[in-house]
Design a protein around this motif. Sequence first.
Motif, PDB file in Angstrom:
ATOM      1  N   ILE A 227      45.932  -7.039  13.530  1.00 17.18           N
ATOM      2  CA  ILE A 227      45.210  -8.306  13.702  1.00 17.18           C
ATOM      3  C   ILE A 227      44.775  -8.505  15.154  1.00 17.18           C
ATOM      4  CG2 ILE A 227      45.376 -10.823  13.491  1.00 17.18           C
ATOM      5  CD1 ILE A 227      47.375 -10.422  11.224  1.00 17.18           C
ATOM      6  N   ASP A 228      43.541  -8.988  15.309  1.00 14.56           N
ATOM      7  CA  ASP A 228      43.004  -9.384  16.610  1.00 14.56           C
ATOM      8  C   ASP A 228      43.152 -10.906  16.716  1.00 14.56           C
ATOM      9  OD1 ASP A 228      41.676  -9.708  18.974  1.00 14.56           O
ATOM     10  OD2 ASP A 228      39.736  -8.981  18.262  1.00 14.56           O
ATOM     11  N   PHE A 229      44.063 -11.367  17.548  1.00 11.44           N
ATOM     12  CA  PHE A 229      44.407 -12.795  17.570  1.00 11.44           C
ATOM     13  C   PHE A 229      43.476 -13.649  18.418  1.00 11.44           C
ATOM     14  CE2 PHE A 229      48.314 -10.572  16.566  1.00 11.44           C
ATOM     15  CZ  PHE A 229      48.755 -11.279  15.461  1.00 11.44           C
ATOM     16  N   ARG A 230      42.945 -13.097  19.493  1.00 13.94           N
ATOM     17  CA  ARG A 230      42.194 -13.933  20.426  1.00 13.94           C
ATOM     18  C   ARG A 230      41.006 -14.652  19.776  1.00 13.94           C
ATOM     19  NH1 ARG A 230      43.516 -13.730  25.771  1.00 13.94           N
ATOM     20  NH2 ARG A 230      44.961 -12.101  26.414  1.00 13.94           N
ATOM     21  N   PRO A 231      40.172 -13.976  18.975  1.00 17.20           N
ATOM     22  CA  PRO A 231      39.065 -14.708  18.352  1.00 17.20           C
ATOM     23  C   PRO A 231      39.547 -15.822  17.419  1.00 17.20           C
ATOM     24  CG  PRO A 231      38.696 -12.341  18.221  1.00 17.20           C
ATOM     25  CD  PRO A 231      40.108 -12.535  18.686  1.00 17.20           C
ATOM     26  N   MET A 232      40.651 -15.578  16.729  1.00 11.49           N
ATOM     27  CA  MET A 232      41.176 -16.596  15.824  1.00 11.49           C
ATOM     28  C   MET A 232      41.708 -17.788  16.615  1.00 11.49           C
ATOM     29  SD  MET A 232      43.949 -16.171  12.712  1.00 11.49           S
ATOM     30  CE  MET A 232      43.432 -14.475  12.529  1.00 11.49           C
ATOM     31  N   THR A 233      42.439 -17.515  17.689  1.00 12.13           N
ATOM     32  CA  THR A 233      42.951 -18.600  18.525  1.00 12.13           C
ATOM     33  C   THR A 233      41.803 -19.407  19.108  1.00 12.13           C
ATOM     34  OG1 THR A 233      44.937 -17.327  19.067  1.00 12.13           O
ATOM     35  CG2 THR A 233      44.371 -19.140  20.534  1.00 12.13           C
ATOM     36  N   ALA A 234      40.756 -18.717  19.554  1.00 15.06           N
ATOM     37  CA  ALA A 234      39.592 -19.410  20.106  1.00 15.06           C
ATOM     38  C   ALA A 234      38.912 -20.281  19.056  1.00 15.06           C
ATOM     39  CB  ALA A 234      38.603 -18.396  20.673  1.00 15.06           C
ATOM     40  N   ALA A 235      38.818 -19.786  17.823  1.00 10.60           N
ATOM     41  CA  ALA A 235      38.185 -20.554  16.752  1.00 10.60           C
ATOM     42  C   ALA A 235      39.009 -21.784  16.402  1.00 10.60           C
ATOM     43  CB  ALA A 235      37.991 -19.675  15.522  1.00 10.60           C
ATOM     44  N   VAL A 236      40.337 -21.627  16.353  1.00 10.24           N
ATOM     45  CA  VAL A 236      41.213 -22.765  16.062  1.00 10.24           C
ATOM     46  C   VAL A 236      41.093 -23.813  17.156  1.00 10.24           C
ATOM     47  CG1 VAL A 236      43.634 -23.435  15.853  1.00 10.24           C
ATOM     48  CG2 VAL A 236      42.789 -21.456  14.597  1.00 10.24           C
ATOM     49  N   ALA A 237      41.023 -23.367  18.409  1.00 12.09           N
ATOM     50  CA  ALA A 237      40.862 -24.305  19.524  1.00 12.09           C
ATOM     51  C   ALA A 237      39.510 -25.010  19.447  1.00 12.09           C
ATOM     52  CB  ALA A 237      41.010 -23.572  20.851  1.00 12.09           C
TER      53      ALA A 237
END
Length: 275
Positions: A227-237
């Motif tokens: 899993i690539d977390f950074r794009p998901m974290t950015a989208a959630v933010a």
Amino acid sequence: MNRLSLNQWTTRRWSLPQAVDGCARHGIPAIGVWRQQLQECGLARAVKLIADSGLRVSSLCRGGFLTGGEALDDNRRAIDEAAALGAPCLVMVVGGLPGVSPGEPLSPGVSRDLPGARQRVVDAVAELAPYAAERGVRLALEPLHPMYCADRSVLSTLGQALDIAERFPVEQVGVVVDAFHVWWDPQLFSQIARAGARIASYQVCDQLHPLPADVLLGRAMMGDGVIDFRPMTAAVAAAGYTGDIEVEIFNADVWAADPDEVLTTMIERYRRLVI
């Protein structure tokens, strides 16, 4: 670090007092509590223990299993526990097909009515949401990976969870974005944007490859999977979520390791890979 939360299942061998102490020693400000350890500790003792520690509760895991039609009273108890702990949400794993039990052979009377099972979820949430709202707790519907559809959750995508959540006031029913369960979804980022204020919890862990024989234990420490977390974290933010980020891992090797070492690794991977 000010948003990091230890979901108790990551250090499953620790009791609730041990997990609270571990968070305090490692500078982790929040904890996601599981009902099994809560019951072992006792609710009144747990409330005092957490309050005295200065930790906040990011969620209570878990309510749900609504499709069997016999879970309303237990979910009301879970809501009461969440309210006593000051947990902002009760994570809801809604249940699979009626008559299908996790890890058990199929019974002769099993239901294969998937639309009917999803309607049971709607009906149960309609019963529980006002009760939760009166106590300041939000129900957080958690979609699970499709491989768990039959026995654990008939909600497999964030979109399906939102289709139900949006029938109710935003302060009553939200959704969980769990990286392990939703990372594969081609509509993930549009559905995160759609969720907006409905996001009640953001949980992270990796997905192992290959998966183990028991796919329930296919979660891994961030960076040990695909899993690539950074794009998901950015989208959630970008969707407006500013709450805690829970690390929730089901993994036999992680459970067998020294919990203090697990927390040290968890903090390093969270800083480097998640945020």
